[in-house]
Motif scaffolding. Structure first.
Motif, PDB file in Angstrom:
ATOM      1  N   THR A   1       3.939  -1.558   3.485  1.00  0.00           N
ATOM      2  CA  THR A   1       3.397  -0.201   3.400  1.00  0.00           C
ATOM      3  C   THR A   1       4.532   0.769   3.132  1.00  0.00           C
ATOM      4  O   THR A   1       5.597   0.680   3.758  1.00  0.00           O
ATOM      5  CB  THR A   1       2.681   0.205   4.704  1.00  0.00           C
ATOM      6  OG1 THR A   1       1.634  -0.723   4.972  1.00  0.00           O
ATOM      7  CG2 THR A   1       2.092   1.602   4.583  1.00  0.00           C
TER       8      THR A   1
ATOM      9  N   ARG B   1       9.004   5.995   4.751  1.00  0.00           N
ATOM     10  CA  ARG B   1       8.890   4.946   5.773  1.00  0.00           C
ATOM     11  C   ARG B   1       8.348   3.692   5.092  1.00  0.00           C
ATOM     12  O   ARG B   1       7.195   3.681   4.643  1.00  0.00           O
ATOM     13  CB  ARG B   1       7.968   5.404   6.905  1.00  0.00           C
ATOM     14  CG  ARG B   1       7.811   4.391   8.038  1.00  0.00           C
ATOM     15  CD  ARG B   1       6.825   4.913   9.077  1.00  0.00           C
ATOM     16  NE  ARG B   1       6.572   3.955  10.122  1.00  0.00           N
ATOM     17  CZ  ARG B   1       7.260   3.845  11.241  1.00  0.00           C
ATOM     18  NH1 ARG B   1       8.271   4.673  11.451  1.00  0.00           N
ATOM     19  NH2 ARG B   1       6.964   2.941  12.155  1.00  0.00           N
TER      20      ARG B   1
ATOM     21  N   THR C   1      11.156  -2.000   9.659  1.00  0.00           N
ATOM     22  CA  THR C   1      10.827  -0.635   9.244  1.00  0.00           C
ATOM     23  C   THR C   1      12.102   0.051   8.777  1.00  0.00           C
ATOM     24  O   THR C   1      13.106   0.063   9.487  1.00  0.00           O
ATOM     25  CB  THR C   1      10.205   0.171  10.398  1.00  0.00           C
ATOM     26  OG1 THR C   1       9.032  -0.498  10.858  1.00  0.00           O
ATOM     27  CG2 THR C   1       9.818   1.566   9.930  1.00  0.00           C
TER      28      THR C   1
ATOM     29  N   THR D   1      13.439   3.726   7.600  1.00  0.00           N
ATOM     30  CA  THR D   1      13.095   5.139   7.637  1.00  0.00           C
ATOM     31  C   THR D   1      14.210   5.942   6.982  1.00  0.00           C
ATOM     32  O   THR D   1      15.371   5.815   7.366  1.00  0.00           O
ATOM     33  CB  THR D   1      12.892   5.620   9.091  1.00  0.00           C
ATOM     34  OG1 THR D   1      11.915   4.795   9.719  1.00  0.00           O
ATOM     35  CG2 THR D   1      12.403   7.065   9.113  1.00  0.00           C
TER      36      THR D   1
ATOM     37  N   ARG E   1       0.854  -1.196   0.000  1.00  0.00           N
ATOM     38  CA  ARG E   1       0.000   0.000   0.000  1.00  0.00           C
ATOM     39  C   ARG E   1       0.884   1.238   0.000  1.00  0.00           C
ATOM     40  O   ARG E   1       1.842   1.327   0.764  1.00  0.00           O
ATOM     41  CB  ARG E   1      -0.913   0.004   1.228  1.00  0.00           C
ATOM     42  CG  ARG E   1      -1.869   1.202   1.279  1.00  0.00           C
ATOM     43  CD  ARG E   1      -2.813   1.068   2.471  1.00  0.00           C
ATOM     44  NE  ARG E   1      -2.096   1.168   3.733  1.00  0.00           N
ATOM     45  CZ  ARG E   1      -1.874   2.307   4.372  1.00  0.00           C
ATOM     46  NH1 ARG E   1      -2.291   3.458   3.855  1.00  0.00           N
ATOM     47  NH2 ARG E   1      -1.230   2.307   5.527  1.00  0.00           N
ATOM     48  N   ILE E   2       0.555   2.206  -0.852  1.00  0.00           N
ATOM     49  CA  ILE E   2       1.288   3.467  -0.938  1.00  0.00           C
ATOM     50  C   ILE E   2       0.469   4.559  -0.263  1.00  0.00           C
ATOM     51  O   ILE E   2      -0.714   4.756  -0.577  1.00  0.00           O
ATOM     52  CB  ILE E   2       1.565   3.849  -2.406  1.00  0.00           C
ATOM     53  CG1 ILE E   2       2.390   2.770  -3.097  1.00  0.00           C
ATOM     54  CG2 ILE E   2       2.290   5.190  -2.477  1.00  0.00           C
ATOM     55  CD1 ILE E   2       3.773   2.580  -2.529  1.00  0.00           C
ATOM     56  N   ASP E   3       1.095   5.250   0.679  1.00  0.00           N
ATOM     57  CA  ASP E   3       0.471   6.389   1.364  1.00  0.00           C
ATOM     58  C   ASP E   3       1.376   7.601   1.148  1.00  0.00           C
ATOM     59  O   ASP E   3       2.300   7.854   1.918  1.00  0.00           O
ATOM     60  CB  ASP E   3       0.302   6.076   2.854  1.00  0.00           C
ATOM     61  CG  ASP E   3      -0.331   7.231   3.624  1.00  0.00           C
ATOM     62  OD1 ASP E   3      -0.888   8.133   2.973  1.00  0.00           O
ATOM     63  OD2 ASP E   3      -0.266   7.228   4.867  1.00  0.00           O
ATOM     64  N   ALA E   4       1.117   8.331   0.074  1.00  0.00           N
ATOM     65  CA  ALA E   4       1.996   9.435  -0.326  1.00  0.00           C
ATOM     66  C   ALA E   4       1.235  10.752  -0.262  1.00  0.00           C
ATOM     67  O   ALA E   4       0.135  10.881  -0.806  1.00  0.00           O
ATOM     68  CB  ALA E   4       2.537   9.213  -1.737  1.00  0.00           C
ATOM     69  N   ASP E   5       1.829  11.717   0.415  1.00  0.00           N
ATOM     70  CA  ASP E   5       1.294  13.081   0.476  1.00  0.00           C
ATOM     71  C   ASP E   5       2.426  14.020   0.067  1.00  0.00           C
ATOM     72  O   ASP E   5       3.185  14.504   0.899  1.00  0.00           O
ATOM     73  CB  ASP E   5       0.789  13.387   1.888  1.00  0.00           C
ATOM     74  CG  ASP E   5       0.148  14.770   1.986  1.00  0.00           C
ATOM     75  OD1 ASP E   5      -0.076  15.392   0.931  1.00  0.00           O
ATOM     76  OD2 ASP E   5      -0.107  15.230   3.118  1.00  0.00           O
TER      77      ASP E   5
ATOM     78  N   ALA F   1       5.125   4.875   3.065  1.00  0.00           N
ATOM     79  CA  ALA F   1       4.591   6.207   3.376  1.00  0.00           C
ATOM     80  C   ALA F   1       5.618   7.246   2.962  1.00  0.00           C
ATOM     81  O   ALA F   1       6.809   7.112   3.251  1.00  0.00           O
ATOM     82  CB  ALA F   1       4.278   6.334   4.873  1.00  0.00           C
ATOM     83  N   ALA F   2       5.158   8.277   2.274  1.00  0.00           N
ATOM     84  CA  ALA F   2       6.036   9.361   1.810  1.00  0.00           C
ATOM     85  C   ALA F   2       5.403  10.688   2.195  1.00  0.00           C
ATOM     86  O   ALA F   2       4.224  10.936   1.907  1.00  0.00           O
ATOM     87  CB  ALA F   2       6.244   9.277   0.301  1.00  0.00           C
ATOM     88  N   ARG F   3       6.185  11.544   2.842  1.00  0.00           N
ATOM     89  CA  ARG F   3       5.686  12.830   3.305  1.00  0.00           C
ATOM     90  C   ARG F   3       6.737  13.910   3.062  1.00  0.00           C
ATOM     91  O   ARG F   3       7.939  13.648   3.071  1.00  0.00           O
ATOM     92  CB  ARG F   3       5.377  12.795   4.816  1.00  0.00           C
ATOM     93  CG  ARG F   3       4.222  11.892   5.212  1.00  0.00           C
ATOM     94  CD  ARG F   3       2.883  12.477   4.794  1.00  0.00           C
ATOM     95  NE  ARG F   3       1.787  11.690   5.299  1.00  0.00           N
ATOM     96  CZ  ARG F   3       1.296  10.617   4.694  1.00  0.00           C
ATOM     97  NH1 ARG F   3       1.841  10.204   3.551  1.00  0.00           N
ATOM     98  NH2 ARG F   3       0.283   9.951   5.210  1.00  0.00           N
TER      99      ARG F   3
END
Length: 425
Positions: A361, A374, A416, A418, A323-327, A363-365
């Motif tokens: 997962t 992450r 994880t 980071t 899953r990609i969670d990119a903002d 995550a990109a912020r």
């Protein structure tokens, strides 16, 4: 009411909501900061007692044996405060290790400043932290006072109103609830200043002396420059190996097959077509491998699409459900996005090969002009940079861009990764 007046009213309401939300967030952050400072202050009290005991027992010689342990305890508490301050503002860089030998340790300016901080901080930290805990209690007690005031004895009711008025009916009880709203205003107003005051001794005494930060920065840049050169050399070797072992062999095969087809035209024309088909297949494979090498240098997908789209493509191709969670509201420098792409690609490859994970997962912020990645999975854990899993290459790529890399993979998982990269232009 005109349309302009209605629009202006809505804008004013949204502005007020944003202001109230910002003040509430600042108040909660300050309260959390103050409570964390209270915990550090309690540890500083223990360290201060140990410092005093060591100083007194030095008169009989026993303190000389306790001094190294005492200084290490003081350093541990000071490092905890540095970490707390770094989470709430500019990073407070820790000093070099405590020198060996009591005389050298006491001559070290960082050690002396830490002892001074342990002496000055406990009272301030405990008082401000205690007030930070008391203020929300006052808010809750006063705001909920109309719910329980009838069950309190008269002396406690008087204490609740601080002697301002006598509570004998519902209107006066509701007045105490209004007093609770006043406490909310007071809390939101004073807690940011209290948090700054509580942090001041640490930022004043635990920060490195002038020039230390610059020296550490020079050392860090020297190390990252060496890592960048190593990463560049490794990348050239990888490209050369890919071209030599793959594309070059395919092109040699095409050349051999074309020669065989040419000879077949004069001897047995019926076999020439089959040989030409094999040559065409080899040429197509060589072209595909060449494209793969080019993509590994700078992914063309980042030219046509955003980093979030490129990461989505990686997740789609990953054998493990990802899953990609990119903002990412803005684009970073192309070199930074390429590094982030390769970090995610290499990490997902490791997950697919070694983790036995069922899900991953990414995550990109973007925060504070840095790109934060992450990557986590629910696999078996136990990943190590030294076992040839590719994490050394990820670290070198990251540090070559003045970024930070952290791997957390306890046995049994989860794992994880980071990564933080400066998002320059």
């Amino acid at each position: 009411m005109s349309t302009n007046d209605s629009t202006a009213g809505r804008r004013a309401a949204r502005g007020w909501d944003a202001f109230a939300l910002a003040r509430a967030r600042a108040m909660l952050d300050a309260l959390e900061h103050l409570v964390g400072g209270l915990g550090t202050a309690v540890l500083a009290v223990v360290a201060l007692v140990l410092v005093i005991a060591t100083a007194l027992t030095c008169l009989i010689g026993v303190g000389l044996l306790l001094a190294p342990v005492t200084l290490r305890v003081v350093r541990a508490v000071a490092d905890r405060e540095r970490g707390r301050l770094s989470r709430w503002g500019p990073e407070v860089v820790g000093p070099a290790p405590i020198p060996h030998g009591l005389r050298a340790a006491l001559a070290d300016s960082a050690v002396r400043r830490e002892v001074g901080w342990v002496t000055a901080y406990p009272l301030l930290g405990v008082v401000l932290g205690g007030l930070a805990i008391s203020l929300p209690i006052y808010v809750v007690e006063c705001t909920l006072f109309p719910v329980y005031w009838q069950f309190l004895p008269p002396e406690e009711v008087s204490a609740q109103t601080w002697g301002l008025w006598t509570v004998h009916d519902w209107p006066t009880a509701l007045g105490v609830a209004l007093l609770g709203l006043g406490w909310i205003v007071v809390t939101g107003t004073v807690t940011p200043g209290m948090a700054w005051l509580q942090a001041w001794p640490g930022r004043r005494l635990l920060a490195p002396v002038s020039g230390t930060d610059l020296a550490l920065r020079v050392v860090q840049l020297t190390a990252t420059r060496a890592a960048a050169l190593d990463a560049h050399s490794a990348e050239l070797r990888r490209i050369e190996r890919s071209l030599h072992d793959g594309t070059q062999n395919r092109i040699v095969a095409v050349n051999v097959l074309l020669g065989a087809a040419r000879r077949a035209l004069t001897r047995d024309p019926s076999t020439a077509e089959a040989i030409l088909e094999r040559a065409q297949d080899a040429a197509e494979q060589a072209l595909a491998e060449l494209r793969g090498v080019v993509r590994s240098i700078l992914p063309p997908v980042l030219t046509d699409r955003s980093l979030a789209d490129a990461l989505t493509g990686l997740a789609t191709a990953c054998p493990v459900p990802c899953r990609i969670d990119a903002d990412l509201p803005v684009r970073c420098a192309s070199s930074v996005e390429a590094t982030a792409y390769f970090v995610v690609a290499e990490t997902l490859t490791n997950i697919a090969k070694h983790s036995r994970a069922g899900h991953a997962t990414v995550a990109a912020r973007l925060h504070d002009d840095r790109l934060h990645l992450r990557i986590s999975d629910d696999g078996q854990g136990g990943a190590d940079e030294g076992n040839g899993s590719g994490f050394v290459g990820i670290r070198r790529r990251t540090e070559a861009h003045d970024g930070t890399f952290m791997l957390n993979s306890p046995p049994g998982g989860p794992t994880t990764v980071t990564v933080s990269l400066p998002c320059g232009s």
